[in-house]
Design a protein around this motif. Structure first.
Motif, PDB file in Angstrom:
ATOM      1  N   VAL A  22      -5.968 -38.036  34.246  1.00  0.00           N
ATOM      2  CA  VAL A  22      -7.421 -37.883  34.302  1.00  0.00           C
ATOM      3  C   VAL A  22      -7.992 -39.258  34.605  1.00  0.00           C
ATOM      4  CG1 VAL A  22      -9.512 -37.312  33.017  1.00  0.00           C
ATOM      5  CG2 VAL A  22      -7.427 -35.985  32.643  1.00  0.00           C
ATOM      6  N   ILE A  23      -8.884 -39.341  35.585  1.00  0.00           N
ATOM      7  CA  ILE A  23      -9.506 -40.610  35.960  1.00  0.00           C
ATOM      8  C   ILE A  23     -10.974 -40.574  35.555  1.00  0.00           C
ATOM      9  CG2 ILE A  23     -10.105 -42.157  37.861  1.00  0.00           C
ATOM     10  CD1 ILE A  23      -7.636 -41.194  39.328  1.00  0.00           C
ATOM     11  N   PHE A  24     -11.384 -41.577  34.795  1.00  0.00           N
ATOM     12  CA  PHE A  24     -12.775 -41.720  34.366  1.00  0.00           C
ATOM     13  C   PHE A  24     -13.471 -42.768  35.221  1.00  0.00           C
ATOM     14  CE2 PHE A  24     -10.233 -40.709  30.583  1.00  0.00           C
ATOM     15  CZ  PHE A  24     -10.866 -39.557  30.141  1.00  0.00           C
TER      16      PHE A  24
ATOM     17  N   SER B 108     -11.931 -37.396  38.297  1.00  0.00           N
ATOM     18  CA  SER B 108     -10.976 -36.417  38.819  1.00  0.00           C
ATOM     19  C   SER B 108      -9.941 -36.129  37.753  1.00  0.00           C
ATOM     20  CB  SER B 108     -10.295 -36.918  40.091  1.00  0.00           C
ATOM     21  OG  SER B 108      -9.477 -38.041  39.795  1.00  0.00           O
ATOM     22  N   ALA B 109      -9.260 -35.009  37.911  1.00  0.00           N
ATOM     23  CA  ALA B 109      -8.154 -34.634  37.021  1.00  0.00           C
ATOM     24  C   ALA B 109      -7.127 -33.881  37.846  1.00  0.00           C
ATOM     25  CB  ALA B 109      -8.653 -33.779  35.866  1.00  0.00           C
ATOM     26  N   THR B 110      -5.878 -34.027  37.500  1.00  0.00           N
ATOM     27  CA  THR B 110      -4.809 -33.353  38.236  1.00  0.00           C
ATOM     28  C   THR B 110      -4.911 -31.845  38.022  1.00  0.00           C
ATOM     29  OG1 THR B 110      -3.365 -35.259  37.920  1.00  0.00           O
ATOM     30  CG2 THR B 110      -2.327 -33.174  38.545  1.00  0.00           C
ATOM     31  N   PRO B 111      -5.067 -31.075  39.091  1.00  0.00           N
ATOM     32  CA  PRO B 111      -5.177 -29.620  38.924  1.00  0.00           C
ATOM     33  C   PRO B 111      -3.856 -29.005  38.457  1.00  0.00           C
ATOM     34  CG  PRO B 111      -5.988 -30.340  41.077  1.00  0.00           C
ATOM     35  CD  PRO B 111      -5.234 -31.490  40.486  1.00  0.00           C
ATOM     36  N   LEU B 112      -3.950 -28.027  37.584  1.00  0.00           N
ATOM     37  CA  LEU B 112      -2.782 -27.253  37.194  1.00  0.00           C
ATOM     38  C   LEU B 112      -2.579 -26.116  38.191  1.00  0.00           C
ATOM     39  CD1 LEU B 112      -3.408 -27.063  33.342  1.00  0.00           C
ATOM     40  CD2 LEU B 112      -2.058 -28.736  34.622  1.00  0.00           C
ATOM     41  N   VAL B 113      -1.528 -25.370  37.999  1.00  0.00           N
ATOM     42  CA  VAL B 113      -1.247 -24.251  38.898  1.00  0.00           C
ATOM     43  C   VAL B 113      -2.407 -23.260  38.831  1.00  0.00           C
ATOM     44  CG1 VAL B 113       0.308 -22.345  39.393  1.00  0.00           C
ATOM     45  CG2 VAL B 113       1.229 -24.543  38.611  1.00  0.00           C
TER      46      VAL B 113
ATOM     47  N   GLN C  94      -5.501 -23.913  39.668  1.00  0.00           N
ATOM     48  CA  GLN C  94      -6.775 -24.593  39.470  1.00  0.00           C
ATOM     49  C   GLN C  94      -7.204 -25.313  40.736  1.00  0.00           C
ATOM     50  OE1 GLN C  94      -6.445 -27.301  36.121  1.00  0.00           O
ATOM     51  NE2 GLN C  94      -7.844 -26.066  34.895  1.00  0.00           N
ATOM     52  N   THR C  95      -8.523 -25.369  40.934  1.00  0.00           N
ATOM     53  CA  THR C  95      -9.064 -26.230  41.971  1.00  0.00           C
ATOM     54  C   THR C  95      -9.333 -27.601  41.367  1.00  0.00           C
ATOM     55  OG1 THR C  95     -11.356 -25.635  41.486  1.00  0.00           O
ATOM     56  CG2 THR C  95     -10.160 -24.242  43.058  1.00  0.00           C
ATOM     57  N   ALA C  96      -9.584 -28.590  42.223  1.00  0.00           N
ATOM     58  CA  ALA C  96      -9.879 -29.935  41.737  1.00  0.00           C
ATOM     59  C   ALA C  96     -11.141 -29.938  40.884  1.00  0.00           C
ATOM     60  CB  ALA C  96     -10.024 -30.892  42.920  1.00  0.00           C
ATOM     61  N   GLU C  97     -12.139 -29.122  41.278  1.00  0.00           N
ATOM     62  CA  GLU C  97     -13.388 -29.057  40.519  1.00  0.00           C
ATOM     63  C   GLU C  97     -13.158 -28.426  39.146  1.00  0.00           C
ATOM     64  OE1 GLU C  97     -12.969 -28.058  43.605  1.00  0.00           O
ATOM     65  OE2 GLU C  97     -14.118 -29.593  44.684  1.00  0.00           O
ATOM     66  N   GLU C  98     -12.349 -27.389  39.097  1.00  0.00           N
ATOM     67  CA  GLU C  98     -12.062 -26.739  37.819  1.00  0.00           C
ATOM     68  C   GLU C  98     -11.292 -27.675  36.888  1.00  0.00           C
ATOM     69  OE1 GLU C  98     -11.766 -22.056  39.279  1.00  0.00           O
ATOM     70  OE2 GLU C  98      -9.964 -23.340  39.215  1.00  0.00           O
ATOM     71  N   ALA C  99     -10.368 -28.440  37.444  1.00  0.00           N
ATOM     72  CA  ALA C  99      -9.599 -29.378  36.629  1.00  0.00           C
ATOM     73  C   ALA C  99     -10.500 -30.462  36.053  1.00  0.00           C
ATOM     74  CB  ALA C  99      -8.484 -30.005  37.462  1.00  0.00           C
ATOM     75  N   ALA C 100     -11.404 -31.012  36.863  1.00  0.00           N
ATOM     76  CA  ALA C 100     -12.329 -32.043  36.386  1.00  0.00           C
ATOM     77  C   ALA C 100     -13.272 -31.485  35.327  1.00  0.00           C
ATOM     78  CB  ALA C 100     -13.116 -32.621  37.560  1.00  0.00           C
ATOM     79  N   SER C 101     -13.712 -30.242  35.526  1.00  0.00           N
ATOM     80  CA  SER C 101     -14.600 -29.609  34.538  1.00  0.00           C
ATOM     81  C   SER C 101     -13.890 -29.417  33.204  1.00  0.00           C
ATOM     82  CB  SER C 101     -15.091 -28.261  35.075  1.00  0.00           C
ATOM     83  OG  SER C 101     -15.884 -27.600  34.112  1.00  0.00           O
ATOM     84  N   ALA C 102     -12.618 -28.973  33.248  1.00  0.00           N
ATOM     85  CA  ALA C 102     -11.857 -28.788  32.011  1.00  0.00           C
ATOM     86  C   ALA C 102     -11.635 -30.118  31.303  1.00  0.00           C
ATOM     87  CB  ALA C 102     -10.517 -28.121  32.307  1.00  0.00           C
ATOM     88  N   ALA C 103     -11.373 -31.186  32.088  1.00  0.00           N
ATOM     89  CA  ALA C 103     -11.158 -32.505  31.498  1.00  0.00           C
ATOM     90  C   ALA C 103     -12.426 -33.084  30.899  1.00  0.00           C
ATOM     91  CB  ALA C 103     -10.590 -33.461  32.547  1.00  0.00           C
ATOM     92  N   GLY C 104     -13.565 -32.500  31.223  1.00  0.00           N
ATOM     93  CA  GLY C 104     -14.823 -32.945  30.631  1.00  0.00           C
ATOM     94  C   GLY C 104     -14.852 -32.808  29.117  1.00  0.00           C
ATOM     95  N   ALA C 105     -13.928 -31.996  28.556  1.00  0.00           N
ATOM     96  CA  ALA C 105     -13.837 -31.871  27.095  1.00  0.00           C
ATOM     97  C   ALA C 105     -13.499 -33.201  26.440  1.00  0.00           C
ATOM     98  CB  ALA C 105     -12.778 -30.832  26.730  1.00  0.00           C
TER      99      ALA C 105
ATOM    100  N   PHE D 221      -8.460 -31.111  25.171  1.00  0.00           N
ATOM    101  CA  PHE D 221      -7.904 -31.000  26.520  1.00  0.00           C
ATOM    102  C   PHE D 221      -6.428 -31.347  26.445  1.00  0.00           C
ATOM    103  CE2 PHE D 221      -6.694 -33.105  30.542  1.00  0.00           C
ATOM    104  CZ  PHE D 221      -6.956 -32.067  31.433  1.00  0.00           C
ATOM    105  N   GLU D 222      -5.578 -30.483  27.010  1.00  0.00           N
ATOM    106  CA  GLU D 222      -4.143 -30.750  27.005  1.00  0.00           C
ATOM    107  C   GLU D 222      -3.778 -31.586  28.223  1.00  0.00           C
ATOM    108  OE1 GLU D 222       0.228 -28.563  26.893  1.00  0.00           O
ATOM    109  OE2 GLU D 222      -1.561 -27.449  26.258  1.00  0.00           O
ATOM    110  N   LEU D 223      -3.382 -32.811  27.949  1.00  0.00           N
ATOM    111  CA  LEU D 223      -2.986 -33.732  29.004  1.00  0.00           C
ATOM    112  C   LEU D 223      -1.482 -33.588  29.233  1.00  0.00           C
ATOM    113  CD1 LEU D 223      -3.948 -36.067  30.852  1.00  0.00           C
ATOM    114  CD2 LEU D 223      -3.348 -37.635  28.994  1.00  0.00           C
TER     115      LEU D 223
END
Length: 680
Positions: free
Chosen positions: A57-59, A200-205, A207-218, A42-44
């Motif tokens: 990203v918040i765990f 939660s994760a900060t959404p990129l351009v 992205q929705t909040a759900e998509e950002a959190a799903s990507a950060a799941g990596a 995941f690219e932070l």
């Protein structure tokens, strides 16, 4: 040299060679490294001018819940360590990169309390030496956040924020390690992974909040073991391996890129070698074992094809066995086989090409067919693969082409011999009294002349076409196919991924030229001819390891023997009154490994990261030593007995040195004081 009819297809020497090769493979695989792998990356992102807040990203952590006898039991945990595995720091020359974690009681509360904060500094490939006088963690190895131990219970501080402080970071995994508490809140000493999820994760351009959190799941997709921050070879990587892993990581990300990111990766070895390494990580994961599996398999293959080549050109199974012993006991080969770079992969392909081409040189083509041409086709393809692994292999590949040319000369001579024989028979037939043969247009003797001419016309054409096409066209096709899986990675390395200007052929040329002019950032460029070639050094207060300090003195002794044997043979040839079959055979046996060693030495001087070509010089020297030792030991009388005794003594000495330097060849930890005295 033939052993007076004592050889047969499966002689004892042949069996011993196979046993040595199998033992070499087993030992090599046993010390390759850990199977423990990281998952997707995941690219932070770091804060930019347009960001209102720092991307993060918040765990959310939770206590351990276990099922026992149908009942749910909750065990309270205290966080004692936090580990992260960082794959890349996307910044140019400058400071190393910093990863930060902050703790809070809830996701809405402040994360800015300095007392609940911890940083981890990770290396940057392109950082200036001495840019920061702080301890840094290696890329792709587990690093531990400082000052975390036994501070926070999960029930009190359940939320952890992860941020990148200086630049965008590619993070492979984050792991929270906790200690189980008893009913009184005291630690039990039993450790486990703290259950965690991405809150939660900060959404990129876009992205929705759900998509950002799903990507950060990596960041949490390999939560199945407690990480080890040990920097010993079993769990960590050398600088060259980290460069290869950086390219593999970008291959996995595909066409995803970050604006303004500076990408580093493998810039010396070619795309085929990196693809093979990537295949190992695809099978065994992004782990030390996965990265090093195919190089060790290539070292095993190099032993087998090298012994096969020596057995053929020396005409002795004993020579092949001696080569296998030298190969296995020279800890250089074990070190290089356990190195997760394409080094031994290129050596294997080059030796395979030499071995297959020598089959044609020694036997020629029986007929103009695919089966007879197959060794030449495979030889050309193997040479092409070697060039696609490292561009500088084109220099020793010239030696393979010279060996093929020598084979063609021998085949033309065979054509001349059989044609002269057929013409002589036809002339004899013409001088005999003519017989009336109205039905037969050509006599048997004349038909034989025509058959010889036709047979060798097709055989010679087939040989040239098979080798040339498989080498030249094969190199282009293999290079094109090999760069496809790594295309986006090389665009990031050599072009602007936002607006690529290079076509695929331009990238192919850059990859090929890297063997001569490329340089991996952060990889020491030491001399490949050192007595001790140190691949990687890791430190510790009590124990440290030096990996790849192979024993060049053994190889140098082999070189001395090889030079002495060559001089003796040359003197014998000069004193010979006639130049017969024996003298020609001796010349061939000297010329083939000598030319191979000379071209490999030239490549070692011209190439980047020349260890592969230094290894080839030694291996060709081993071939000469094997031939000479086998030939001299076959002599009758006292001389032969003395040679055999000397061989046993030499093997014993080599075995003792192998055991003595085994810890260096495999990277086992040794007392740090001993390492300091030996290597400064």
């Amino acid at each position: 040299m033939k052993s007076n009819g004592k050889q047969h297809k499966h002689s004892v020497f042949y069996r011993v060679t196979l046993i040595i090769a199998l033992a070499f493979l087993v030992i090599g695989l046993a010390f390759l490294g850990s199977f423990r792998t990281t998952g997707s990356a995941f690219e932070l992102k770091a804060k930019s001018e347009s960001d209102a807040d720092t991307p993060s990203v918040i765990f959310r952590l939770s206590d351990l819940t276990e099922e026992s006898d149908g009942q749910t039991q909750t065990t309270k945990l205290r966080v004692v360590a936090v580990y992260a595995n960082v794959g890349a720091a996307y910044q140019s020359v400058g400071q190393n990169a910093t990863l930060r974690i902050d703790w809070a009681t809830s996701a809405s509360s402040s994360f800015n309390a300095s007392s609940r904060r911890s940083d981890m500094v990770v290396e940057n490939f392109a950082a200036e030496e001495g840019a920061e006088d702080v301890e840094t963690e290696q890329l792709f190895s587990w690093g531990e956040f400082a000052s975390v131990g036994e501070k926070w219970t999960v029930s009190d501080y359940s939320y952890v924020r992860l941020t990148a402080r200086t630049c965008n970071l590619l993070v492979n995994e984050v792991a929270f390690v906790g200690e189980k508490l008893d009913a009184d809140g005291e630690g039990t000493g039993e450790l486990c992974l703290v259950p965690a999820e991405v809150y939660s994760a900060t959404p990129l351009v876009g992205q929705t909040a759900e998509e950002a959190a799903s990507a950060a799941g990596a960041l949490l997709d390999r939560q199945n073991y407690i990480p080890s921050a040990s920097d010993y070879r079993f769990n960590s990587y050398s600088a060259g391996e980290r460069a290869a892993l950086a390219t593999i990581a970008e291959m996995r990300l595909g066409n995803a890129y970050g604006e303004g990111n500076i990408y580093e990766g493998e810039r010396v070895y070619g795309s085929l070698g990196v693809d093979i390494l990537a295949l190992g990580t695809a099978i065994f994961g992004m782990s030390p074992f996965g990265l090093r599996f195919f190089p060790m398999l290539a070292a095993f293959g190099a032993l087998l094809v090298g012994a096969s080549f020596v057995r053929q050109y020396a005409g002795s199974d004993k020579a092949g066995m001696i080569f296998a012993i030298l190969f296995a006991l020279a800890s250089m080969t074990l070190s290089f086989g356990g190195l997760g770079t394409p080094l031994m992969i290129g050596v294997f392909f080059l030796l395979a090409s030499v071995n297959l081409c020598h089959r044609f040189y020694a036997r020629g083509m029986k007929k103009a067919g695919f089966t007879s041409a197959l060794p030449l086709i495979l030889s050309g393809l193997s040479a092409a693969c070697a060039v696609c692994v490292h561009g500088a292999f084109v220099i020793p590949a010239i030696g393979v082409a010279l060996l093929f040319a020598a084979g063609m000369v021998r085949q033309y001579r065979a054509r001349r011999y059989y044609l002269d024989k057929a013409i002589a028979a036809a002339e004899t037939e013409e001088s005999a009294p003519a017989q009336a043969t109205e039905e037969e247009e050509l006599s048997p003797a004349k038909r034989k002349v025509a058959e010889v001419v036709s047979e060798y016309r097709y055989k010679n054409a087939a040989a040239i076409a098979s080798f040339a096409a498989s080498f030249v066209i094969g190199a282009l096709v293999i290079a094109l196919l090999a760069i496809l899986p790594s295309y986006f990675a090389y665009v990031k390395l050599y072009d602007n991924p936002a607006a690529p200007a290079r076509n695929i052929f331009s990238l192919m040329w850059k990859v090929f030229a890297g063997g001569f002019v490329g340089a991996n950032a952060g990889v020491p460029q030491g001399s490949a001819w050192n007595i001790f070639a140190v691949i990687s050094r890791t430190g510790g207060e009590a124990y440290a390891s030096v990996w790849g300090a192979f024993v060049n003195p053994v190889c140098l002794l082999a070189l001395v023997f090889a030079v002495g044997y060559c001089i003796w043979r040359i003197v014998c040839l000069m004193r010979s009154k006639e130049w017969g079959k024996t003298e020609r055979k001796i010349t061939r046996e000297l010329a083939i490994p000598l030319v191979g060693a000379l071209l490999s030495a030239i490549a070692a001087i011209a190439a980047q990261e020349a260890y592969a070509f230094v290894a080839l010089v030694y291996l060709f020297a081993f071939a000469l030593v094997s031939d000479g030792a086998a030939a001299l030991s076959e002599r009758e009388g006292r001389f032969g007995k003395v040679v055999r005794v000397c061989l046993w003594a030499a093997f014993g000495l080599l075995a003792a040195m192998f055991v003595l330097y085994f810890a260096f060849a495999t990277g086992l930890p040794l007392p740090a004081s001993l390492i300091a005295r030996l290597f400064g």
